[in-house]
Design a protein around this motif. Structure first.
Motif, mmCIF file in Angstrom:
data_model
loop_
_atom_site.group_PDB
_atom_site.id
_atom_site.type_symbol
_atom_site.label_atom_id
_atom_site.label_comp_id
_atom_site.label_asym_id
_atom_site.label_seq_id
_atom_site.Cartn_x
_atom_site.Cartn_y
_atom_site.Cartn_z
ATOM 1 N N ALA A 134 40.441 66.678 67.122
ATOM 2 C CA ALA A 134 41.830 66.279 67.297
ATOM 3 C C ALA A 134 42.693 67.008 66.266
ATOM 4 O O ALA A 134 42.221 67.336 65.180
ATOM 5 C CB ALA A 134 41.969 64.768 67.117
ATOM 6 N N TYR A 146 47.083 67.852 73.302
ATOM 7 C CA TYR A 146 46.119 68.228 74.322
ATOM 8 C C TYR A 146 46.146 67.188 75.441
ATOM 9 O O TYR A 146 45.634 66.078 75.272
ATOM 10 C CB TYR A 146 44.715 68.323 73.725
ATOM 11 N N THR A 157 33.483 57.873 73.015
ATOM 12 C CA THR A 157 34.745 58.152 72.317
ATOM 13 C C THR A 157 35.316 59.523 72.638
ATOM 14 O O THR A 157 36.434 59.848 72.206
ATOM 15 C CB THR A 157 34.524 58.063 70.795
ATOM 16 N N ARG A 159 37.026 62.594 74.716
ATOM 17 C CA ARG A 159 38.105 62.612 75.690
ATOM 18 C C ARG A 159 38.173 63.954 76.419
ATOM 19 O O ARG A 159 38.240 65.016 75.778
ATOM 20 C CB ARG A 159 39.444 62.368 74.992
ATOM 21 N N TRP A 207 36.578 69.194 76.019
ATOM 22 C CA TRP A 207 36.576 67.858 75.439
ATOM 23 C C TRP A 207 37.150 67.863 74.028
ATOM 24 O O TRP A 207 37.017 68.846 73.293
ATOM 25 C CB TRP A 207 35.149 67.314 75.401
ATOM 26 N N MET A 208 37.744 66.733 73.673
ATOM 27 C CA MET A 208 38.236 66.510 72.318
ATOM 28 C C MET A 208 37.484 65.336 71.700
ATOM 29 O O MET A 208 37.263 64.318 72.367
ATOM 30 C CB MET A 208 39.736 66.220 72.322
ATOM 31 N N ASP A 209 37.113 65.504 70.438
ATOM 32 C CA ASP A 209 36.447 64.445 69.690
ATOM 33 C C ASP A 209 37.459 63.828 68.724
ATOM 34 O O ASP A 209 37.730 64.398 67.662
ATOM 35 C CB ASP A 209 35.258 65.012 68.923
ATOM 36 N N PRO A 210 38.051 62.679 69.058
ATOM 37 C CA PRO A 210 39.069 62.084 68.187
ATOM 38 C C PRO A 210 38.544 61.696 66.809
ATOM 39 O O PRO A 210 39.337 61.534 65.869
ATOM 40 C CB PRO A 210 39.525 60.837 68.965
ATOM 41 N N THR A 212 36.847 63.536 64.922
ATOM 42 C CA THR A 212 36.844 64.747 64.099
ATOM 43 C C THR A 212 38.225 65.380 64.191
ATOM 44 O O THR A 212 38.710 65.634 65.293
ATOM 45 C CB THR A 212 35.792 65.749 64.602
ATOM 46 N N ALA A 213 38.857 65.624 63.072
ATOM 47 C CA ALA A 213 40.222 66.161 63.090
ATOM 48 C C ALA A 213 40.380 67.230 62.025
ATOM 49 O O ALA A 213 39.803 67.132 60.931
ATOM 50 C CB ALA A 213 41.245 65.050 62.867
#
Length: 309
Positions: A134, A146, A157, A159, A207-210, A212-213
Motif C-alpha cells: 500500500a 490503486y 487481507t 486486495r 494485488w495489494m497487501d495493505p 505492507t506499506a
C-alpha cells in the motif's frame, strides 16, 4: 552497518528464488548507499544504470557483494530498464523480482512480506502477476490510489487492484513471460498501469497487501485545484507531456477497461488545466501538452525529443 527494519533477517530466511532490481537515474550518493546497505549481501541485487550515477556511488556499486550492474549510463526510459532487469533475472534462474526505484524507502523485510503474500495467492483465480505494498503518506506529495478490481473478491487481507506502481512490487517472472514486456515506447509514464491492465486481460491478477506499506510519490510536489477536490503530481514539462500522450494512447487499447477510459477522459482535461495554471498559463506549456495529446491519439509514441539524456 547494514540497515535493519523490524526483526533481523538472516540470509537463510530469505527466498533463494528472489532478486532485487533497482533502476537508477541521476541518483544521489545517499540513494545508492541506501540500496547497497539494505540489500547487498542479503539478496541478489540487479541494478540498471540509466545515467548520472555519481563516481563515488559507482565505486560503491562495484564493491558491493552480490550486485550486478546493467546498462551503459544512457537514459533508455523506465520500461526498457525494467525489461532488461527482468530478462537478466530470468536468465539467472530467479522466479521473482522485487522492483524498486531509487526513491523507494524499503527493506529486505518488505520483500519477504510480499513473498509470503504471493505464496498465499498461489491458488488464486486468476493467478497473480504481482503483489505490491500500500502507498504510505509522504509529506508534500500526493500518494497514488490503486482502484479495486471489480468482480474479484479479496483473499484474506489481500486486495485485488486494477493496477499499482512497479516500484515496491514483487513480480512473478513466469507471469511476466506470459503478459509480455513493459511497453518501451511509453518510455516512462503509465508503464505500470498499462502492464497491469494487460495482465488482467491475459489471465493474471494484480494485488495489494495493505499490511505492507512504503512511501511512494511522483514528481516534485502536488498541484491542487482551488475549488475542486482534485490533486495531481507536479512534474517537469516533458514528464507531464508523456503522461498526457500515454494516457490518450491508452484510450486506443482494447485491454484498458472502458470504465477507466471514461474516468481518464473526464480527468485528463482537468489535469491539463491545472498544470497550465501552475505555469501561469504559458502558451508554450499549453502547446506542448496539446501536441502530446494529439500524438497519443494518433499513436505516435517513443522517446520524447525533450527527454533528459
Amino acid at each position: 552497518m547494514p540497515h535493519r527494519s523490524g526483526s533481523d533477517v538472516t540470509p537463510t530466511d530469505l527466498p533463494a528464488d528472489t532478486a532485487v532490481a533497482v533502476v537508477f537515474f541521476r541518483p544521489s550518493p545517499e540513494q545508492v548507499e541506501r540500496v547497497v546497505e539494505r540489500f547487498a549481501g542479503r539478496m541478489p541485487v540487479l541494478v540498471y544504470d540509466n545515467g548520472g550515477i555519481p563516481p563515488e556511488a559507482m565505486a560503491q556499486l562495484h564493491a558491493a557483494e552480490g550486485l550486478t550492474r546493467l546498462g551503459e549510463g544512457c537514459n533508455r526510459g523506465i520500461a526498457a530498464a525494467l525489461n532488461a532487469l527482468a530478462e537478466a533475472a530470468i536468465a539467472a534462474g530467479f522466479a521473482r523480482l522485487f522492483l524498486l526505484d531509487q526513491d523507494a524507502d524499503t527493506s529486505v523485510e518488505t520483500a519477504r512480506a510480499l513473498g509470503h503474500a504471493l505464496d498465499r495467492l498461489a491458488d488464486a483465480d486468476p493467478p497473480p502477476a504481482l503483489v505490491g505494498p500500500a502507498p504510505a503518506p509522504k509529506p508534500g506529495h500526493k500518494a497514488p490510489v490503486y482502484p479495486p478490481r471489480p468482480g474479484v473478491p479479496p483473499r484474506e487481507t489481500l486486495r485485488p487492484v486494477e493496477f499499482l506502481a512497479t516500484s515496491g512490487s514483487l513480480v512473478d517472472l513466469s507471469a511476466y513471460a506470459r503478459v509480455g514486456p513493459f511497453r518501451e515506447d511509453f518510455f516512462i509514464d503509465a508503464v505500470d498501469l498499462e502492464w497491469c491492465f494487460r495482465a488482467w486481460a491475459r489471465g493474471r491478477s494484480c494485488w495489494m497487501d495493505p499490511a505492507t506499506a512504503i512511501p511512494h510519490s511522483v514528481g516534485r510536489g502536488t498541484i491542487r485545484a482551488r475549488f475542486l477536490p482534485v490533486a495531481m503530481p507536479d512534474q517537469p514539462l516533458f514528464r507531464m507531456a508523456v503522461y498526457v500522450r500515454n494516457t490518450a494512447y491508452g484510450w486506443r487499447l482494447p485491454h484498458v477497461p472502458v470504465r477507466w477510459k471514461l474516468k481518464q477522459a473526464a480527468y485528463l482535461p482537468l489535469q491539463i488545466g491545472l498544470y497550465w495554471s501552475r505555469h501561469r498559463f504559458s502558451p508554450r506549456v499549453l502547446v506542448r501538452l496539446l501536441a502530446a495529446l494529439a500524438q497519443g491519439l494518433a499513436g505516435r509514441l517513443g522517446r520524447p525529443a525533450d527527454a533528459p539524456p
